[in-house]
Write a protein that holds these residues in place. Structure first.
Motif, PDB file in Angstrom:
ATOM      1  N   UNK A 102       1.040  -3.632  -6.899  1.00 53.06           N
ATOM      2  CA  UNK A 102       0.620  -2.523  -7.747  1.00 53.06           C
ATOM      3  C   UNK A 102      -0.277  -1.569  -6.962  1.00 53.06           C
ATOM      4  N   UNK A 103      -1.197  -2.113  -6.184  1.00 57.02           N
ATOM      5  CA  UNK A 103      -2.093  -1.289  -5.360  1.00 57.02           C
ATOM      6  C   UNK A 103      -1.321  -0.494  -4.319  1.00 57.02           C
ATOM      7  N   UNK A 104      -0.310  -1.101  -3.723  1.00 60.31           N
ATOM      8  CA  UNK A 104       0.499  -0.418  -2.720  1.00 60.31           C
ATOM      9  C   UNK A 104       1.166   0.826  -3.316  1.00 60.31           C
ATOM     10  N   UNK A 105       1.736   0.685  -4.502  1.00 61.56           N
ATOM     11  CA  UNK A 105       2.414   1.828  -5.116  1.00 61.56           C
ATOM     12  C   UNK A 105       1.416   2.841  -5.672  1.00 61.56           C
ATOM     13  N   UNK A 106       0.250   2.391  -6.094  1.00 62.35           N
ATOM     14  CA  UNK A 106      -0.800   3.336  -6.502  1.00 62.35           C
ATOM     15  C   UNK A 106      -1.254   4.160  -5.301  1.00 62.35           C
ATOM     16  N   UNK A 107      -1.371   3.512  -4.141  1.00 56.42           N
ATOM     17  CA  UNK A 107      -1.730   4.222  -2.905  1.00 56.42           C
ATOM     18  C   UNK A 107      -0.642   5.223  -2.543  1.00 56.42           C
ATOM     19  N   UNK A 108       0.617   4.837  -2.702  1.00 54.37           N
ATOM     20  CA  UNK A 108       1.716   5.743  -2.409  1.00 54.37           C
ATOM     21  C   UNK A 108       1.616   6.998  -3.282  1.00 54.37           C
ATOM     22  N   UNK A 109       1.318   6.817  -4.563  1.00 55.24           N
ATOM     23  CA  UNK A 109       1.151   7.966  -5.466  1.00 55.24           C
ATOM     24  C   UNK A 109      -0.002   8.854  -4.995  1.00 55.24           C
ATOM     25  N   UNK A 110      -1.109   8.242  -4.584  1.00 56.59           N
ATOM     26  CA  UNK A 110      -2.244   9.034  -4.075  1.00 56.59           C
ATOM     27  C   UNK A 110      -1.870   9.772  -2.791  1.00 56.59           C
TER      28      UNK A 110
END
Length: 145
Positions: A102-110
């Motif tokens: 989840x953190x990886x994809x949140x970082x991708x969005x950022x």
């Protein structure tokens, strides 16, 4: 890829799945190597009915390499590849307790200054047996490269 998965907590697919992905979806799969050893990979494909999306099936990073940003770099590499020229959305399914993914994809969005949404997708009752948690669908996008 299969050997890396077999040493991890990722869902283990058959070796055949990794061979098929490498053969038929080689443009949308990524392998990271160090000293000629696979230390990370992404298996992904562009769904036939969604040419503006890429579905990330699995991301694996060897335990010795975690925390070095390999997964993030592989995602960026994939999204800037010629195969993903028309891709505006990244989709993935993630279990509720998989905070690292989840953190990886949140970082991708950022990183791409875009939105991320999640919704119910595959509930526990659609999986055989009692050994698989539900899978939430995460969508990152639209992505402007």
């Amino acid at each position: 890829m299969w050997e890396l998965v077999s040493k991890s907590t990722l869902d283990t697919n058959s070796p055949y799945k990794y061979l098929l992905m490498s053969e038929y979806f080689s443009d949308t799969c990524v392998v990271a190597k160090e000293n000629n050893q696979v230390v990370g990979f992404i298996t992904a494909f562009i769904p036939p009915k969604k040419p503006d999306a890429i579905f990330v099936w699995q991301i694996g990073v060897d335990a010795s390499q975690r925390g070095k940003g390999i997964a993030s770099r592989m995602l960026h590499y994939l999204l800037t590849s010629e195969a993903c020229e028309t891709v505006k959305f990244v989709e993935a399914t993630i279990t509720p307790d998989n905070k690292a993914s989840q953190s990886l994809f949140q970082k991708l969005a950022r990183d791409f200054n875009t939105e991320i949404t999640s919704s119910e997708f595959f509930t526990e009752d659609v999986f055989p047996g009692d050994e698989h948690d539900e899978e939430l669908k995460f969508i990152v996008g639209p992505i402007n490269k």
